[in-house]
Design a protein around this motif. Structure first.
Motif, PDB file in Angstrom:
ATOM      1  N   CYS A 180       0.785  -1.150   0.041  1.00 39.94           N
ATOM      2  CA  CYS A 180       0.126  -0.005  -0.105  1.00 39.94           C
ATOM      3  C   CYS A 180       0.921   1.205   0.008  1.00 39.94           C
ATOM      4  N   CYS A 236       1.703   3.625  -3.133  1.00 39.69           N
ATOM      5  CA  CYS A 236       1.016   4.713  -3.701  1.00 39.69           C
ATOM      6  C   CYS A 236       0.644   5.435  -2.422  1.00 39.69           C
ATOM      7  N   HIS A 237       0.564   5.226  -1.216  1.00 39.66           N
ATOM      8  CA  HIS A 237       0.143   6.197   0.074  1.00 39.66           C
ATOM      9  C   HIS A 237       1.454   6.581   0.647  1.00 39.66           C
ATOM     10  N   MET A 261       0.767   9.529  -6.205  1.00 42.62           N
ATOM     11  CA  MET A 261       0.105   8.283  -6.547  1.00 42.62           C
ATOM     12  C   MET A 261      -1.120   7.999  -5.746  1.00 42.62           C
ATOM     13  N   PRO A 300      -3.876   9.069  -2.161  1.00 40.91           N
ATOM     14  CA  PRO A 300      -4.018  10.022  -1.069  1.00 40.91           C
ATOM     15  C   PRO A 300      -3.692   9.674   0.210  1.00 40.91           C
ATOM     16  N   LEU A 302      -3.839   8.149   4.298  1.00 36.39           N
ATOM     17  CA  LEU A 302      -4.714   7.374   4.932  1.00 36.39           C
ATOM     18  C   LEU A 302      -4.980   7.680   6.298  1.00 36.39           C
ATOM     19  N   TYR A 350     -15.454   6.855   7.126  1.00 39.77           N
ATOM     20  CA  TYR A 350     -15.771   5.307   7.150  1.00 39.77           C
ATOM     21  C   TYR A 350     -15.659   4.822   8.573  1.00 39.77           C
ATOM     22  N   TYR A 367     -14.925  -0.724   1.086  1.00 43.66           N
ATOM     23  CA  TYR A 367     -14.218  -0.093   0.170  1.00 43.66           C
ATOM     24  C   TYR A 367     -12.932  -0.642  -0.275  1.00 43.66           C
ATOM     25  N   ARG A 389     -15.991  12.818  -3.095  1.00 37.56           N
ATOM     26  CA  ARG A 389     -14.583  12.896  -2.771  1.00 37.56           C
ATOM     27  C   ARG A 389     -13.640  12.004  -3.508  1.00 37.56           C
ATOM     28  N   PHE A 415     -10.594  12.487  -6.379  1.00 34.78           N
ATOM     29  CA  PHE A 415      -9.254  11.773  -6.141  1.00 34.78           C
ATOM     30  C   PHE A 415      -8.875  11.136  -7.609  1.00 34.78           C
ATOM     31  N   SER A 437      -2.893   7.274 -10.295  1.00 35.00           N
ATOM     32  CA  SER A 437      -3.206   5.682 -10.473  1.00 35.00           C
ATOM     33  C   SER A 437      -4.404   5.630  -9.852  1.00 35.00           C
ATOM     34  N   MET A 441      -6.827   2.939  -7.296  1.00 42.25           N
ATOM     35  CA  MET A 441      -6.792   2.285  -6.004  1.00 42.25           C
ATOM     36  C   MET A 441      -7.416   0.544  -6.506  1.00 42.25           C
ATOM     37  N   PRO A 442      -6.392  -0.118  -6.440  1.00 39.19           N
ATOM     38  CA  PRO A 442      -6.516  -1.505  -6.520  1.00 39.19           C
ATOM     39  C   PRO A 442      -7.640  -2.326  -5.831  1.00 39.19           C
ATOM     40  N   TYR A 493      -8.791  -5.311  -3.263  1.00 40.09           N
ATOM     41  CA  TYR A 493      -7.970  -6.200  -2.369  1.00 40.09           C
ATOM     42  C   TYR A 493      -9.237  -7.203  -2.013  1.00 40.09           C
TER      43      TYR A 493
HETATM   44  C1  HEC Z   1      -1.532   1.462  -7.330  1.00 37.55           C
HETATM   45  C2  HEC Z   1      -1.516   2.600  -6.293  1.00 37.55           C
HETATM   46  C3  HEC Z   1      -2.301   2.042  -4.887  1.00 37.55           C
HETATM   47  C4  HEC Z   1      -2.015   1.003  -3.977  1.00 37.55           C
HETATM   48  C5  HEC Z   1      -0.859   0.031  -4.132  1.00 37.55           C
HETATM   49  C6  HEC Z   1      -2.993   1.166  -3.056  1.00 37.55           C
HETATM   50  N1  HEC Z   1      -3.888   2.203  -3.150  1.00 37.55           N
HETATM   51 FE1  HEC Z   1      -5.204   2.918  -2.077  1.00 37.55          FE
HETATM   52  N2  HEC Z   1      -5.879   4.311  -3.191  1.00 37.55           N
HETATM   53  C7  HEC Z   1      -5.050   4.853  -4.579  1.00 37.55           C
HETATM   54  C8  HEC Z   1      -5.628   5.702  -5.106  1.00 37.55           C
HETATM   55  C9  HEC Z   1      -5.387   6.463  -6.237  1.00 37.55           C
HETATM   56  C10 HEC Z   1      -6.773   6.164  -4.185  1.00 37.55           C
HETATM   57  C11 HEC Z   1      -7.904   7.344  -4.580  1.00 37.55           C
HETATM   58  C12 HEC Z   1      -9.153   6.689  -5.159  1.00 37.55           C
HETATM   59  C13 HEC Z   1      -8.817   6.405  -6.693  1.00 37.55           C
HETATM   60  O1  HEC Z   1      -8.463   7.267  -7.518  1.00 37.55           O
HETATM   61  O2  HEC Z   1      -9.046   5.169  -6.745  1.00 37.55           O
HETATM   62  C14 HEC Z   1      -6.692   5.428  -3.261  1.00 37.55           C
HETATM   63  C15 HEC Z   1      -7.835   5.332  -2.317  1.00 37.55           C
HETATM   64  C16 HEC Z   1      -7.707   4.588  -0.878  1.00 37.55           C
HETATM   65  C17 HEC Z   1      -8.399   4.693   0.088  1.00 37.55           C
HETATM   66  C18 HEC Z   1      -9.552   5.713   0.273  1.00 37.55           C
HETATM   67  C19 HEC Z   1      -9.161   7.035   0.871  1.00 37.55           C
HETATM   68  C20 HEC Z   1     -10.269   7.934   1.145  1.00 37.55           C
HETATM   69  O3  HEC Z   1      -9.795   9.274   1.656  1.00 37.55           O
HETATM   70  O4  HEC Z   1     -11.393   7.737   0.915  1.00 37.55           O
HETATM   71  C21 HEC Z   1      -8.088   3.797   1.329  1.00 37.55           C
HETATM   72  C22 HEC Z   1      -8.652   3.435   2.516  1.00 37.55           C
HETATM   73  C23 HEC Z   1      -6.996   3.272   0.595  1.00 37.55           C
HETATM   74  N3  HEC Z   1      -6.516   3.595  -0.541  1.00 37.55           N
HETATM   75  C24 HEC Z   1      -6.157   2.111   1.213  1.00 37.55           C
HETATM   76  C25 HEC Z   1      -5.387   1.479   0.685  1.00 37.55           C
HETATM   77  C26 HEC Z   1      -4.874   0.303   1.223  1.00 37.55           C
HETATM   78  C27 HEC Z   1      -4.934  -0.381   2.707  1.00 37.55           C
HETATM   79  C28 HEC Z   1      -3.910  -0.469   0.274  1.00 37.55           C
HETATM   80  C29 HEC Z   1      -3.149  -1.719   0.640  1.00 37.55           C
HETATM   81  C30 HEC Z   1      -3.841  -2.831   0.919  1.00 37.55           C
HETATM   82  C31 HEC Z   1      -3.884   0.325  -0.741  1.00 37.55           C
HETATM   83  N4  HEC Z   1      -4.770   1.415  -0.530  1.00 37.55           N
HETATM   84  C32 HEC Z   1      -3.180   0.394  -1.954  1.00 37.55           C
HETATM   85  C33 HEC Z   1      -3.888   4.103  -4.897  1.00 37.55           C
HETATM   86  C34 HEC Z   1      -3.484   2.875  -4.286  1.00 37.55           C
END
Ligand code: HEC
Length: 135
Positions: free
Chosen positions: A57, A60-61, A70, A72, A74, A81, A89, A101, A105, A111, A113-114, A116
């Motif tokens: 995670c 990107c985060h 890449m 936002p 966390l 939520y 989510y 919101r 984003f 990128s 959010m994949p 899971y």
């Molecule tokens: C490839 C890049 C990438 C990876 C890897 C990734 N995320 Fe994200 N995540 C994003 C993006 C970009 C967003 C913003 C929403 C969107 O554009 O899809 C996001 C949004 C989120 C949000 C919502 C944030 C909000 O303010 O509502 C959460 C929670 C989150 N990610 C958790 C995770 C977790 C936990 C993991 C690992 C298990 C993870 N992400 C892995 C790119 C990534």
């Protein structure tokens, strides 16, 4: 060679073979044990944090989870939520894209959010517990 000599050779040979087999088997046994040791010596105060690192995670985060170009931050997710919603989510982020919101984003970050959904729900619960504590 006398009969007694032949028997001696056979018995010695058998010992050598047993010895070698034991060495090989022991080597196979110690491998998983060594792996276990190395993962438990990593001191993670929280299993959720461990999973977050394992699932990358942070790519990107951000290593501190405070966001990168890449993805936002966390932090302060508890404003948006509860535990159940966060698990949902993570399982299916695409379902949430139409919301204001997250729509922003989508334009802001390079990128997406994949999903899971293939992860154990219990693990997603541990991740959510950890994330909701980041204020
Ligand atoms: C490839 C890049 C990438 C990876 C890897 C990734 N995320 Fe994200 N995540 C994003 C993006 C970009 C967003 C913003 C929403 C969107 O554009 O899809 C996001 C949004 C989120 C949000 C919502 C944030 C909000 O303010 O509502 C959460 C929670 C989150 N990610 C958790 C995770 C977790 C936990 C993991 C690992 C298990 C993870 N992400 C892995 C790119 C990534």
């Amino acid at each position: 060679m006398s009969k007694a000599q032949i028997w001696t050779v056979v018995i010695l040979g058998a010992f050598v073979i047993l010895f070698i087999m034991q060495r090989i088997l022991r080597k196979e046994e110690t491998h998983p044990v060594m792996n276990n040791e190395s993962s438990t010596t990593e001191t993670y105060e929280d299993e959720g944090k461990l999973l977050i690192d394992r699932l990358n995670c942070v790519t990107c985060h951000g290593a501190d989870l405070r966001g990168t170009p890449m993805g936002p931050t966390l932090y302060a997710l508890s404003e948006h939520y509860d535990r159940e919603q966060l698990i949902n989510y993570l399982r299916n982020p695409a379902d949430y894209v139409e919301e204001g919101r997250l729509k922003e984003f989508k334009e802001k970050y390079r990128s997406i959010m994949p999903s899971y959904g293939n992860q154990d729900v219990k693990d997603l619960g541990k991740i959510s517990d950890y994330l909701l504590r980041l204020k």
